[in-house]
Scaffold this active site. Structure first.
Site, PDB file in Angstrom:
ATOM      1  N   HIS A  53       0.827  -1.207   0.000  1.00  0.00           N
ATOM      2  CA  HIS A  53       0.000   0.000   0.000  1.00  0.00           C
ATOM      3  C   HIS A  53       0.864   1.261   0.000  1.00  0.00           C
ATOM      4  O   HIS A  53       2.100   1.206   0.048  1.00  0.00           O
ATOM      5  CB  HIS A  53      -0.951  -0.009   1.201  1.00  0.00           C
ATOM      6  CG  HIS A  53      -0.244  -0.071   2.525  1.00  0.00           C
ATOM      7  ND1 HIS A  53       0.107   1.040   3.240  1.00  0.00           N
ATOM      8  CD2 HIS A  53       0.163  -1.129   3.257  1.00  0.00           C
ATOM      9  CE1 HIS A  53       0.717   0.688   4.352  1.00  0.00           C
ATOM     10  NE2 HIS A  53       0.769  -0.630   4.390  1.00  0.00           N
ATOM     11  N   SER A 296      -6.460   3.984   6.071  1.00  0.00           N
ATOM     12  CA  SER A 296      -6.674   2.544   6.171  1.00  0.00           C
ATOM     13  C   SER A 296      -6.008   1.821   5.018  1.00  0.00           C
ATOM     14  O   SER A 296      -6.128   2.213   3.870  1.00  0.00           O
ATOM     15  CB  SER A 296      -8.171   2.218   6.176  1.00  0.00           C
ATOM     16  OG  SER A 296      -8.379   0.820   6.117  1.00  0.00           O
ATOM     17  N   LYS A 297      -5.277   0.756   5.353  1.00  0.00           N
ATOM     18  CA  LYS A 297      -4.691  -0.078   4.299  1.00  0.00           C
ATOM     19  C   LYS A 297      -5.501  -1.345   4.109  1.00  0.00           C
ATOM     20  O   LYS A 297      -5.200  -2.151   3.245  1.00  0.00           O
ATOM     21  CB  LYS A 297      -3.243  -0.415   4.638  1.00  0.00           C
ATOM     22  CG  LYS A 297      -3.048  -1.244   5.890  1.00  0.00           C
ATOM     23  CD  LYS A 297      -1.579  -1.472   6.143  1.00  0.00           C
ATOM     24  CE  LYS A 297      -1.360  -2.315   7.398  1.00  0.00           C
ATOM     25  NZ  LYS A 297       0.060  -2.520   7.690  1.00  0.00           N
ATOM     26  N   ARG A 298      -6.506  -1.541   4.949  1.00  0.00           N
ATOM     27  CA  ARG A 298      -7.304  -2.768   4.862  1.00  0.00           C
ATOM     28  C   ARG A 298      -8.282  -2.730   3.704  1.00  0.00           C
ATOM     29  O   ARG A 298      -8.635  -3.742   3.141  1.00  0.00           O
ATOM     30  CB  ARG A 298      -8.062  -2.978   6.183  1.00  0.00           C
ATOM     31  CG  ARG A 298      -7.166  -3.085   7.407  1.00  0.00           C
ATOM     32  CD  ARG A 298      -6.193  -4.231   7.299  1.00  0.00           C
ATOM     33  NE  ARG A 298      -5.297  -4.284   8.438  1.00  0.00           N
ATOM     34  CZ  ARG A 298      -4.180  -4.975   8.468  1.00  0.00           C
ATOM     35  NH1 ARG A 298      -3.798  -5.659   7.416  1.00  0.00           N
ATOM     36  NH2 ARG A 298      -3.417  -4.983   9.543  1.00  0.00           N
TER      37      ARG A 298
END
Length: 533
Positions: A53, A296-298
């Protein structure tokens, strides 16, 4: 503010300048010149647990640029010891993402190097030899406590007043050699813990200065913050493998996110236990949204591969990412509008220009950079851009209508309207299909804001005479004849020829459409207006 609060807030949006107490945790500002004067060895050490990311890319970039700027080496190392979290395809995604952004590592998987292997899962024997050293010196010990007991200790630590962030009671640290042997003979599962010092070492961070981060303790019920170095599956934890690898690979500078600050004092304790000198640390600020929330990297939206799929160019993403927490010299920024190539960043990157505050990710700037680099490609690499665009257009409009030459001409003459190549079909749809005036919002807005009788009269004057060579002259003559400005005439012709969509100048519209199609659209627009008068 207590260190407990510090730890808790570390997993949210962190701003060191606002939450680290100036007297207790920050005692000294960094020196003015923190940029190394000698070649350095840096590393990027991702875990293949998901898509690479934007935050990880920035970390890779800073380590890469510092190495290149000083004439040093940039190493890629995969931290894959947590086998339960590995994601299929994640390792390949790391290679693909770095390659796409042109970040070439000097040592690492696939290319080798003098300090390999560069996957931690392949270095197990190395870690075993070094954990033995700590066990023999007494800096580490085996812990045979079952999970249930450890959970009870954590729960009781939370209930203490004040609560403590250290929970273990060192029950196993006091076992006799006979008890240890008996457990080993009976195959009792165990971990290996570091015997933490009474006070953790002070962190010397090149960006933030001196940081003294200690676990909160309860004087009436003393617990210990003894991190696990080797798990019950005999694989090392991040803390242990990280220190061993950085030392053996001769890493001189570690650039990583501020979220790793609470781990750094543990790493320093391990370095001290071995009698090794640690690398220089630089902890860079978190990436946050424009609302100051942790990025957020999710969700996957900020992954490199998904940004690529949106049409983002690698040059734009690199440019965008470097500026999160780093600013070029003012004169250079002003002269270039902060548009710098990777090669230029290699020349000017300097640790002295790092910033401390959280880096807010505003995608508007990413699109600005992308448009800039796309325009450069259209100027210097038009055939290559056309090769990518032509299949996209022909898949929607067919190769007879969207010929190679037509698409290339539109790119050449109208490409400035594009931010990504994937906008082509929507932006320039009017070149391939006639406007349906009733179904186009921009047409309805035009009709609501203009005198339809005047528009009809304007179009009548162009029906039989307009071509690509005389468009500007006819527009000027019409404006003089009707005693109006050119603007309503341009808008009227754009309504008729392109459904009021922007992107192409009137002479270009006429030239690409051809005279027959141009006059057919003028006729249809006149009839449409007549029906509304």
């Amino acid at each position: 503010m207590s260190v407990k609060t510090f730890y808790r807030r570390f997993h949210g949006t962190l701003n060191l300048s606002s939450i680290l107490p100036k007297k207790s945790l920050v005692s000294k500002k960094p020196s003015k010149d923190i940029h190394p004067k000698h070649p350095v060895r840096t590393r990027f050490a991702p875990s293949p647990t998901g898509l690479l990311h934007m935050g990880s890319l920035r970390t890779a970039l800073y380590n890469y640029l510092l190495a290149k700027n000083t004439g040093g080496q940039f190493i890629l190392r995969l931290e894959d010891t947590d086998q339960s979290r590995l994601v299929e395809g994640a390792e390949e995604n790391i290679y693909d993402s770095l390659r796409w952004c042109k970040l070439h590592y000097d040592e690492g998987p696939m290319v080798g190097g003098p300090f390999g292997p560069y996957r931690q899962s392949e270095r197990t024997e190395i870690y075993r030899s070094y954990i033995g050293t700590l066990l023999e010196s007494g800096h580490a010990y085996r812990c045979f406590c079952p999970k249930e007991r450890l959970e009870d200790l954590r729960e009781s630590a939370r209930k203490l007043q004040p609560p403590t962030t250290a929970s273990y009671d060192r029950h196993c640290a006091h076992m006799s050699p006979h008890e240890i042997k008996q457990n080993l003979d009976n195959d009792v599962a165990y971990t290996i813990r570091l015997r933490a010092p009474e006070k953790y070492p002070i962190i010397q961070d090149l960006l933030h200065g001196t940081l003294d981060i200690q676990p909160q303790v309860n004087a009436n019920d003393v617990r210990y913050d003894d991190p696990i170095l080797v798990k019950s599956d005999n694989l090392p934890t991040y803390h242990f493998a990280n220190v061993i690898d950085d030392h053996l690979m001769e890493i001189t500078h570690v650039i990583r996110g501020e979220e790793w600050l609470p781990s750094t004092q543990k790493h320093l304790a391990i370095y001290n236990a071995f009698g090794w000198s640690p690398p220089q640390f630089i902890h860079i600020p978190l990436l946050t949204t424009t609302e100051d929330k942790k990025l957020s990297k999710r969700k996957g939206d900020s992954s490199v591969i998904n940004l690529k799929r949106k049409g983002i160019l690698p040059e734009a993403l690199v440019n965008f990412s470097v500026l999160f927490g780093w600013s070029p010299p003012r004169d250079l920024a002003a002269a270039s509008h902060e548009c710098l190539s990777l090669e230029q960043f290699e020349q000017v990157f300097n640790l002295n220009y790092l910033t401390k505050g959280n880096a807010k990710v505003d995608e508007k700037k990413l699109w600005f950079f992308n448009k800039h680099y796309l325009q450069l490609q259209l100027e210097s690499q038009l055939p290559q851009v056309a090769e990518q665009v032509i299949p996209l257009v022909q898949s929607k409009y067919g190769s007879n209508l969207a010929t190679d030459d037509k698409v290339t001409t539109i790119l050449q003459k109208c490409g400035k309207a594009l931010t990504t190549i994937y906008e082509f079909n929507d932006t320039f749809s009017y070149f391939f299909e006639r406007p349906n005036y009733d179904q186009i919002d921009s047409v309805q807005e035009y009709l609501a804001a203009h005198d339809l009788q005047q528009a009809w009269y304007i179009l009548q004057g162009f029906q039989d005479s307009l071509d690509a060579t005389n468009a500007e002259k006819l527009i000027k003559q019409t404006a003089e004849k009707m005693s109006i400005s050119k603007r309503p005439i341009f808008e009227c012709l754009r309504f008729a020829l392109a459904g009021s969509k922007p992107g192409a100048k009137i002479p270009v519209l006429v030239d690409v459409l051809g005279l027959e199609e141009t006059h057919r659209r003028l006729d249809e627009a006149c009839k449409y207006l007549e029906n509304r008068l």
